[in-house]
Write an enzyme that holds these catalytic residues in place. Structure first.
Site, PDB file in Angstrom:
ATOM      1  N   HIS A 204      -1.173  -1.613  24.688  1.00  0.00           N
ATOM      2  CA  HIS A 204      -1.115  -2.731  25.543  1.00  0.00           C
ATOM      3  C   HIS A 204      -0.009  -1.489  26.130  1.00  0.00           C
ATOM      4  CE1 HIS A 204      -0.554  -5.510  28.849  1.00  0.00           C
ATOM      5  NE2 HIS A 204      -0.071  -5.926  28.486  1.00  0.00           N
TER       6      HIS A 204
ATOM      7  N   ASP B 227      -2.404  -0.929  31.545  1.00  0.00           N
ATOM      8  CA  ASP B 227      -3.556  -1.977  30.711  1.00  0.00           C
ATOM      9  C   ASP B 227      -3.218  -3.770  31.972  1.00  0.00           C
ATOM     10  OD1 ASP B 227      -4.958  -2.609  29.092  1.00  0.00           O
ATOM     11  OD2 ASP B 227      -3.514  -3.648  27.784  1.00  0.00           O
TER      12      ASP B 227
ATOM     13  N   SER C 204       0.759  -4.112  32.914  1.00  0.00           N
ATOM     14  CA  SER C 204       0.716  -6.416  31.886  1.00  0.00           C
ATOM     15  C   SER C 204       0.598  -7.247  33.655  1.00  0.00           C
ATOM     16  CB  SER C 204       1.751  -6.644  31.161  1.00  0.00           C
ATOM     17  OG  SER C 204       1.115  -7.114  30.144  1.00  0.00           O
TER      18      SER C 204
END
Length: 566
Positions: free
Chosen positions: A304, A218, A193
């Protein structure tokens, strides 16, 4: 990857969180010029959109390393459980007696928004996974910047902070290199992230040479989807940059990750937007059990978070999967089975796994010019892997087009007491090729038998026909003509293994009807039944002796068992 999706209730809650961070509830400092943090350099307000002015009302300055309290937890094969803990401002003398082996490569792991490091969350699990491998040839350094990441509801502050995190990590690596006589080539940087964006900012500061490998899990999309490349992770940040997209979206309404491929090689499991098992309805029990706050967080971030779960998964513990991801025009084509073969050394497929051995030694191919997207499907839970078979059916001449279903039962060289059922639904026409992607929980080995029959689409997939009133009368027999069935084994890290477990079943001008089942076996020569009929020869029904082929030894394999066409 698709670029649109209906906004569901769970995504709406995260949207509200982002809105809060966009100056409605957050105080944004005025643009007074860059802020500087000693050796780490000076920083302007963060870029939110490449077409917006720098002095944007929602751009943020990063917070200092001290305020973020950036710390490093160092593990090695010498001690997998008790780290050496160092703060961001450690000096070189304090780095000389660490739980660290400079003979091994080093993996640096960085968490994302609102996250943190401890031994019992995903970072600890990934560290344990890496260090308990038999080879144990990596050090692991986890980076904790939780005081800089836990800025909720002001997400944009955390997004700005990753620039300083990247600078601090790069400086730390530089000191390790000086003390232990290593180079940037010694390091792999992995982040999830916002941590993936921090990994990119780390790589931007490591040059001559660049970091060997960056893996973005991600990478965060909000505040990074529409910025220039120097303000997000991109292929120039390392010698090899890999990204894994599990929750990508055009904006936060679509997903928490970035939709744009940002690596040399970008892997897109299950289309890269939503992961199986992460549908909103599956998040309801978590809300009921863990409460609204934690439950919604788990539900919203499920896709996610799948990216880092895939990194701590060793498929070889379950079966000989050797999963490959395939280059294809788009995910729809991949799901339709249009991309299922590749040659050794080509960029048509890449291993989806082996992150800590194979990928540590790789660099982009000489043919690489721009980001390449690779598609693969995974399951809801461990084992995440499938065995994949690409099925190609080539039709022959002399039949009327038929909009229906080709039902096939396939039997493999492994588990030959079991058949997998496949239903190909097309508007079949003469002299065409039709494809299908079959996913199996277990390997069938090489396919040695296919039983085929036509069905109307109105029939149940089990093959049971719907009852039709006698007043309608008998339905006219439908048929198509098949020249060849090709089944390509898509797993396996070598071309030779994929060839060995792939099959061509060639029996020109075989009529398939709704009345009876026709059986195909692997070819033993260029024309399975020895028939040298030309393309315009009349279709032949299979003989009773062979039921579709005259091959009495279905395990024989010709030199034409696989072609390399997609």
């Amino acid at each position: 990857m698709k670029t649109s999706r209906n906004m569901d209730l769970l995504t709406f809650f995260f949207f509200v969180l982002i809105i809060k961070s966009c100056s409605i509830y957050a105080t944004v400092p005025a643009d007074t010029g860059p802020v500087c943090f000693d050796e780490y350099g000076c920083f302007n307000k963060s870029e939110i959109h490449k077409d917006w002015p720098t002095k944007s009302q929602i751009g943020h300055y990063p917070e200092s390393p001290e305020k973020q309290n950036i710390t490093f937890n160092i593990f090695s094969c010498r001690d997998r459980y008790n780290p050496t803990v160092l703060r961001y401002n450690v000096n070189e003398n304090e780095m000389r007696n660490l739980n660290y082996d400079p003979r091994n490569r080093t993996l640096v792991v960085i968490h994302g928004y609102t996250d943190f490091y401890n031994q019992f969350n995903w970072m600890g699990n990934l560290k344990d996974h890496v260090l308990r491998r038999k080879s144990c040839d990596l050090n692991v350094i986890t980076v904790d910047w939780s005081r800089g990441s836990k800025t909720s509801p002001n997400y944009l502050q955390a997004a700005a902070n990753v620039r300083v995190v990247g600078a601090v990590v790069a400086s730390f690596i530089g000191r390790l290199n000086k003390v232990y006589q290593t180079t940037n080539d010694h390091f792999t940087i992995m982040g999830h992230s916002l941590g993936a964006q921090a990994a990119g900012f780390t790589g931007k500061r490591l040059r001559k040479p660049k970091a060997r490998l960056i893996i973005g899990l991600d990478p965060a999309g909000p505040a990074f989807s529409d910025v220039s490349e120097e303000n997000r992770l991109n292929p120039n940040d390392g010698q090899l940059v890999i990204s894994v997209h599990t929750n990508g979206g055009v904006n936060v309404l679509d997903g928490l990750g970035i939709l744009t491929p940002v690596g040399h090689y970008s892997f897109v499991p299950n289309g890269g937007e939503n992961q199986p098992g992460c549908e909103p309805v599956h998040g309801i029990p978590g809300v009921l059990i863990n409460g609204l706050g934690e439950g919604l967080s788990d539900a919203i971030a499920c896709s996610h978070r799948r990216a880092y779960l895939l990194m701590a998964y060793d498929e070889q513990m379950f079966d000989d999967f050797e999963t490959n991801a395939y280059r294809c025009n788009n995910y729809t084509d991949y799901e339709a089975g249009k991309c299922g073969t590749c040659l050794d050394g080509s960029d048509d497929c890449q291993p989806f796994g082996q992150w800590y051995d194979y990928w540590q030694k790789q660099k982009p191919s000489r043919k690489w010019t721009s980001p390449i997207v690779y598609y693969v499907d995974t399951r809801t839970e461990m084992p995440y892997s499938y065995f994949f078979y690409q099925i190609k059916v080539k039709t022959g001449n002399n039949f009327n087009k038929y909009d229906g279903r080709l039902a096939m039962n396939i039997t493999g060289s492994l588990r030959n007491d079991f058949v997998e059922k496949i239903n190909m639904e097309y508007n079949f026409k003469p002299n065409k090729e039709y494809t299908y992607l079959h996913k199996s929980f277990k390997s069938l080995g090489r396919i040695v038998k296919v039983d085929a029959q036509l069905q109307d689409k109105s029939e149940q997939k089990s093959g049971i026909k719907k009852l039709i009133g006698n007043s309608i009368g008998k339905r006219k027999e439908q048929n198509i003509v098949i020249d060849e069935i090709q089944i390509n084994y898509m797993n396996g890290y070598t071309e030779s293994k994929r060839r060995q477990l792939s099959t061509i079943m060639r029996n020109s001008n075989t009529i398939i009807t709704t009345k009876e089942t026709v059986t195909f076996h692997p070819s033993t020569n260029g024309n399975n039944n020895g028939n040298n009929n030309s393309q315009d020869a009349s279709p032949q029904r299979p003989t009773n002796e062979s039921n579709g082929t005259k091959n009495k030894n279905p395990n024989n394999r010709s030199s034409e068992n696989i072609t390399n066409r997609n």
